[in-house]
Design a protein around this motif. Structure first.
Motif, PDB file in Angstrom:
ATOM      1  N   ASP A   1       0.746  -1.460  -0.019  1.00  6.45           N
ATOM      2  CA  ASP A   1       0.050  -0.206  -0.087  1.00  6.45           C
ATOM      3  C   ASP A   1       0.723   1.331  -0.126  1.00  6.45           C
ATOM      4  O   ASP A   1       1.558   1.311   1.072  1.00  6.45           O
ATOM      5  CB  ASP A   1      -1.003   0.130   1.251  1.00  6.45           C
ATOM      6  CG  ASP A   1      -1.788   1.371   1.421  1.00  6.45           C
ATOM      7  OD1 ASP A   1      -1.756   2.038   0.071  1.00  6.45           O
ATOM      8  OD2 ASP A   1      -2.615   1.411   2.342  1.00  6.45           O
ATOM      9  N   LEU A   2       0.927   1.869  -1.039  1.00  5.89           N
ATOM     10  CA  LEU A   2       1.834   3.157  -1.035  1.00  5.89           C
ATOM     11  C   LEU A   2       1.509   4.389  -0.351  1.00  5.89           C
ATOM     12  O   LEU A   2       2.043   5.103  -0.308  1.00  5.89           O
ATOM     13  CB  LEU A   2       2.075   3.603  -2.783  1.00  5.89           C
ATOM     14  CG  LEU A   2       2.299   2.480  -3.746  1.00  5.89           C
ATOM     15  CD1 LEU A   2       2.375   2.971  -5.132  1.00  5.89           C
ATOM     16  CD2 LEU A   2       3.993   1.924  -3.385  1.00  5.89           C
ATOM     17  N   ALA A   3       0.051   4.155   0.177  1.00  2.00           N
ATOM     18  CA  ALA A   3      -0.471   5.307   1.104  1.00  2.00           C
ATOM     19  C   ALA A   3       0.212   5.232   2.559  1.00  2.00           C
ATOM     20  O   ALA A   3       0.174   5.999   3.347  1.00  2.00           O
ATOM     21  CB  ALA A   3      -1.759   5.262   1.217  1.00  2.00           C
ATOM     22  N   ARG A   4       1.091   4.097   2.956  1.00  2.00           N
ATOM     23  CA  ARG A   4       1.266   3.737   4.073  1.00  2.00           C
ATOM     24  C   ARG A   4       2.491   4.994   4.577  1.00  2.00           C
ATOM     25  O   ARG A   4       3.400   4.967   3.417  1.00  2.00           O
ATOM     26  CB  ARG A   4       1.987   2.219   4.229  1.00  2.00           C
ATOM     27  CG  ARG A   4       0.798   1.495   4.457  1.00  2.00           C
ATOM     28  CD  ARG A   4       0.191   1.335   5.721  1.00  2.00           C
ATOM     29  NE  ARG A   4      -1.153   0.623   5.912  1.00  2.00           N
ATOM     30  CZ  ARG A   4      -1.547  -0.417   5.914  1.00  2.00           C
ATOM     31  NH1 ARG A   4      -0.468  -1.371   6.229  1.00  2.00           N
ATOM     32  NH2 ARG A   4      -2.768  -0.825   5.849  1.00  2.00           N
ATOM     33  N   PRO A   5       2.513   5.235   5.761  1.00  7.40           N
ATOM     34  CA  PRO A   5       3.608   6.028   6.250  1.00  7.40           C
ATOM     35  C   PRO A   5       5.103   5.343   5.940  1.00  7.40           C
ATOM     36  O   PRO A   5       5.082   4.230   6.044  1.00  7.40           O
ATOM     37  CB  PRO A   5       3.414   6.027   7.637  1.00  7.40           C
ATOM     38  CG  PRO A   5       2.195   6.034   8.040  1.00  7.40           C
ATOM     39  CD  PRO A   5       1.765   4.757   6.778  1.00  7.40           C
ATOM     40  N   PRO A   6       5.956   6.002   5.575  1.00  8.89           N
ATOM     41  CA  PRO A   6       6.152   7.366   5.654  1.00  8.89           C
ATOM     42  C   PRO A   6       5.676   8.116   4.485  1.00  8.89           C
ATOM     43  O   PRO A   6       6.032   9.407   4.563  1.00  8.89           O
ATOM     44  CB  PRO A   6       7.836   7.411   5.776  1.00  8.89           C
ATOM     45  CG  PRO A   6       8.362   6.354   4.790  1.00  8.89           C
ATOM     46  CD  PRO A   6       7.241   5.312   5.152  1.00  8.89           C
ATOM     47  N   ALA A   7       5.017   7.532   3.493  1.00  7.15           N
ATOM     48  CA  ALA A   7       4.274   8.247   2.671  1.00  7.15           C
ATOM     49  C   ALA A   7       3.199   9.340   3.341  1.00  7.15           C
ATOM     50  O   ALA A   7       3.109   9.088   4.371  1.00  7.15           O
ATOM     51  CB  ALA A   7       3.458   7.415   1.815  1.00  7.15           C
ATOM     52  N   GLN A   8       3.180  10.493   2.756  1.00  3.31           N
ATOM     53  CA  GLN A   8       2.540  11.826   3.366  1.00  3.31           C
ATOM     54  C   GLN A   8       1.014  11.481   2.636  1.00  3.31           C
ATOM     55  O   GLN A   8       0.769  10.937   1.574  1.00  3.31           O
ATOM     56  CB  GLN A   8       3.030  13.009   2.805  1.00  3.31           C
ATOM     57  CG  GLN A   8       4.334  13.368   3.357  1.00  3.31           C
ATOM     58  CD  GLN A   8       4.402  13.529   4.798  1.00  3.31           C
ATOM     59  OE1 GLN A   8       3.402  14.451   5.283  1.00  3.31           O
ATOM     60  NE2 GLN A   8       5.232  12.994   5.533  1.00  3.31           N
ATOM     61  N   PRO A   9       0.090  12.016   3.508  1.00  5.94           N
ATOM     62  CA  PRO A   9      -1.248  11.745   2.941  1.00  5.94           C
ATOM     63  C   PRO A   9      -1.723  12.166   1.506  1.00  5.94           C
ATOM     64  O   PRO A   9      -1.254  13.199   1.116  1.00  5.94           O
ATOM     65  CB  PRO A   9      -2.179  12.274   3.910  1.00  5.94           C
ATOM     66  CG  PRO A   9      -1.326  12.620   5.228  1.00  5.94           C
ATOM     67  CD  PRO A   9       0.006  12.565   4.502  1.00  5.94           C
ATOM     68  N   TRP A  10      -2.591  11.080   1.006  1.00  3.65           N
ATOM     69  CA  TRP A  10      -2.679  11.416  -0.457  1.00  3.65           C
ATOM     70  C   TRP A  10      -3.978  12.549  -0.395  1.00  3.65           C
ATOM     71  O   TRP A  10      -4.197  13.077  -1.577  1.00  3.65           O
ATOM     72  CB  TRP A  10      -3.183  10.291  -1.178  1.00  3.65           C
ATOM     73  CG  TRP A  10      -4.070   9.184  -0.777  1.00  3.65           C
ATOM     74  CD1 TRP A  10      -3.983   8.153   0.073  1.00  3.65           C
ATOM     75  CD2 TRP A  10      -5.503   9.394  -0.648  1.00  3.65           C
ATOM     76  NE1 TRP A  10      -4.859   7.691   0.857  1.00  3.65           N
ATOM     77  CE2 TRP A  10      -6.013   8.491   0.212  1.00  3.65           C
ATOM     78  CE3 TRP A  10      -6.480  10.273  -1.215  1.00  3.65           C
ATOM     79  CZ2 TRP A  10      -7.321   8.200   0.478  1.00  3.65           C
ATOM     80  CZ3 TRP A  10      -7.818  10.029  -1.024  1.00  3.65           C
ATOM     81  CH2 TRP A  10      -8.284   9.004  -0.343  1.00  3.65           C
TER      82      TRP A  10
END
Ligand SMILES: C=C(CC[C@@H](C)[C@H]1CC[C@H]2C3=CC[C@H]4[C@H](C)[C@@H](O)CC[C@]4(C)[C@H]3CC[C@]12C)C(C)C
Ligand SMILES: C[S@@+](CC[C@H](N)C(=O)[O-])C[C@H]1O[C@@H](n2cnc3c(N)ncnc32)[C@H](O)[C@@H]1O
Length: 355
Positions: free
Chosen positions: A280-289
């Motif tokens: 899931d590319l939305a998981r941290p450390p990714a910033q919210p989409w």
């Protein structure tokens, strides 16, 4: 009032009106202008009827009837929303994680390039974009990789828009767009060196059908990557609030039913793919989409006033106000789904067709 003041006041009001209608709110420079909002391939006087028709899909009780009607219902949806998406969002109809110090346009492009980097294709290879919209990702991917891209979309209006954009960008030698159904594609077996789909296969009534088609047209050894819309492990089907959010997302985005994230790899394996990676590319450390959606709220109000004025003046087709309102409401459900972590639009799966 003397003549000079009258002239100045008229010029000021006229200029302000022109700025509000023609310039404000266009997502990109030289993007779609508000005065050109249309119902896609639908005649102006039929937009309202088509919008009403769109809603009747959700009232149909029979599942079988629904499955057969999905491609036509998705086509209607994209006739209604394509211009508004281009005007208010840009030429890439998907989300991406926010990237500190990068603009939305840059973050979008990075998300698109990541997809083709995973495919390991080289210049001259031929790749498939299943559900290509107006071709924002296709152009970024062709320019980045040097591969030629064939996109398919069910919506004829999008084919025209994408073809126009490809030409304008000087990428028409590398990018081709075909109107068709990704559930039965007009391509021979083993045609493509690679394939991708970005936030598109969620429209398929059965994921198995579209994955099997992609598997068929891929050459053995070819890779396929998809960014899927799914519910996450935090989604609880017994929680009324969760159910309302997910149903709100389905209604406002022409989805026949969101899948759970665990279904994706299962289906990929069932049609014959080897699953190489899933994340899931939305998981941290990714910033919210969803911050981009949230930040746009004031602009949406301004857009809504503009759409109302244009509809009232007969410049935008009757029904555009309803479509815009539907999107407004959808933006809220999407934001809630992201904040509650029960939904992600970027569950990435990377697959290989065995040799
Ligand atoms: C993948 C899909 C589409 C994802 C997004 C591109 C769109 C989802 C919701 C859309 C929007 C919501 C609010 C609109 C706003 C009210 C309007 O003034 C300007 C356009 C919006 C921002 C619009 C833009 C596109 C979306 C973000 C789905 C369909 C599978
Ligand atoms: C949300 S848009 C994403 C477009 C593009 N991938 C992008 O990111 O800009 C979904 C796309 O899938 C296409 N689509 C949905 N169902 C389809 C079908 N059955 N056959 C072909 N295209 C379809 C739509 O027409 C639309 O172009």
């Amino acid at each position: 009032m003397d003549t000079l003041s009258l002239l100045l006041t008229t010029a000021l009001i006229g200029g302000g009106f022109y700025w509000f209608i023609c310039i404000l709110g266009s997502a990109e420079r030289k993007g779609k202008a508000a005065v050109n909002l249309s119902g896609g391939s639908i005649d102006d006087d039929k937009v309202q009827d088509n919008y009403n028709n769109y809603w009747s899909f959700f009232k149909t009780p029979k599942q079988i009837e629904k499955t057969e009607k999905v491609p036509a219902f998705v086509d209607t949806f994209y006739n209604l929303v394509t211009d508004i998406y281009e005007w208010g969002w840009g030429q890439s109809f998907h989300f991406s994680p926010a990237l500190p110090g990068k603009s939305h346009l840059e973050a979008t492009q990075i998300h698109e390039e990541m997809a083709v980097d995973l495919l390991n294709v080289k210049p001259g290879d031929k790749i498939l974009d299943a559900g290509c919209g107006v071709g924002g990702p296709m152009r970024a991917i062709a320019a980045h990789s040097g591969a030629s891209v064939v996109g398919i979309t069910i919506n004829e209006y999008q084919v025209n828009r994408a073809t126009l954009h490809n030409k304008k960008a000087g990428l028409d030698k590398l990018c081709e767009v075909v109107c068709g159904n990704f559930l039965e594609m007009p391509f021979g077996d083993n045609t493509f060196d690679g394939a991708y789909s970005i936030e598109a296969t969620c429209h398929a009534p059965k994921l198995e059908d579209v994955y099997a088609e992609i598997f068929r047209v891929l050459k053995p050894g070819g890779m396929y990557v998809s960014y899927e819309w799914v519910t996450t492990e935090f989604y609880d089907g017994e929680n009324a609030e969760h159910v309302e959010i997910i149903q709100g997302i389905e209604r406002g985005d022409a989805l026949p039913g969101l899948r759970h994230y665990t279904d994706i790899a299962e289906v990929a394996k069932k049609v014959g793919f080897e699953v190489v990676k899933e994340k899931d590319l939305a998981r941290p450390p990714a910033q919210p989409w969803w911050t981009r959606l949230k930040m746009g709220r004031i602009a949406y109000w301004r857009n809504h006033i503009l759409v109302m004025i244009l509809s009232f003046l007969g410049i935008a087709p009757k029904g555009t106000v309803d479509v815009h309102e539907m999107l407004f409401v959808t933006a809220d459900y999407l934001t809630k789904g992201g904040e509650a972590k029960i939904f992600t639009p970027m569950h990435m799966i990377l697959c290989r067709k065995p040799e």
